[in-house]
Design a protein around this motif. Structure first.
Motif, PDB file in Angstrom:
ATOM      1  N   ILE A 136      65.962 -78.785   5.584  1.00 42.35           N
ATOM      2  CA  ILE A 136      66.709 -79.567   6.566  1.00 42.35           C
ATOM      3  C   ILE A 136      66.280 -79.106   7.955  1.00 42.35           C
ATOM      4  O   ILE A 136      66.264 -77.907   8.239  1.00 42.35           O
ATOM      5  N   HIS A 137      65.921 -80.063   8.815  1.00 41.55           N
ATOM      6  CA  HIS A 137      65.511 -79.757  10.188  1.00 41.55           C
ATOM      7  C   HIS A 137      66.404 -80.530  11.141  1.00 41.55           C
ATOM      8  O   HIS A 137      66.691 -81.703  10.913  1.00 41.55           O
ATOM      9  N   ASP A 138      66.808 -79.901  12.211  1.00 46.84           N
ATOM     10  CA  ASP A 138      67.581 -80.588  13.231  1.00 46.84           C
ATOM     11  C   ASP A 138      66.615 -81.425  14.069  1.00 46.84           C
ATOM     12  O   ASP A 138      65.625 -80.906  14.592  1.00 46.84           O
ATOM     13  N   ALA A 139      66.876 -82.712  14.197  1.00 45.90           N
ATOM     14  CA  ALA A 139      65.979 -83.618  14.922  1.00 45.90           C
ATOM     15  C   ALA A 139      65.779 -83.180  16.368  1.00 45.90           C
ATOM     16  O   ALA A 139      64.689 -83.305  16.911  1.00 45.90           O
ATOM     17  N   ARG A 140      66.816 -82.612  16.978  1.00 52.20           N
ATOM     18  CA  ARG A 140      66.691 -82.179  18.378  1.00 52.20           C
ATOM     19  C   ARG A 140      65.702 -81.025  18.518  1.00 52.20           C
ATOM     20  O   ARG A 140      65.059 -80.881  19.544  1.00 52.20           O
ATOM     21  N   ASP A 141      65.579 -80.204  17.471  1.00 54.10           N
ATOM     22  CA  ASP A 141      64.576 -79.142  17.495  1.00 54.10           C
ATOM     23  C   ASP A 141      63.165 -79.718  17.410  1.00 54.10           C
ATOM     24  O   ASP A 141      62.222 -79.156  17.950  1.00 54.10           O
TER      25      ASP A 141
ATOM     26  N   ILE B   3      64.884 -90.103  19.577  1.00 55.67           N
ATOM     27  CA  ILE B   3      66.341 -90.180  19.491  1.00 55.67           C
ATOM     28  C   ILE B   3      66.801 -91.184  20.544  1.00 55.67           C
ATOM     29  O   ILE B   3      66.491 -91.031  21.726  1.00 55.67           O
TER      30      ILE B   3
END
Length: 47
Positions: A11-16, A37
Motif C-alpha cells: 500500500i502506497h500513499d498517493a501523496r507520497d 490528484i
C-alpha cells in the motif's frame, strides 16, 4: 496446523508518490504514466 497467510499487496500513499505538486510519473516497461490528484481528491492515471 494453520495454513500460511497470503502476502498482502503493498500500500502506497498517493501523496507520497506525487509530492506537493499533486502530479507524478510512473513507468512500466517503456511506458510513462501520469498520476494526478484532482481538487476533489480523486486519482487520475493517464498514459
Amino acid at each position: 496446523m494453520t495454513a500460511p497467510r497470503p502476502t498482502a499487496a503493498p500500500i502506497h500513499d498517493a501523496r507520497d508518490l506525487v509530492g506537493p505538486s499533486g502530479l507524478g510519473r510512473i513507468t512500466l516497461d517503456d511506458q510513462v504514466y501520469t498520476l494526478r490528484i484532482t481538487r476533489a481528491g480523486k486519482l487520475i492515471l493517464t498514459k
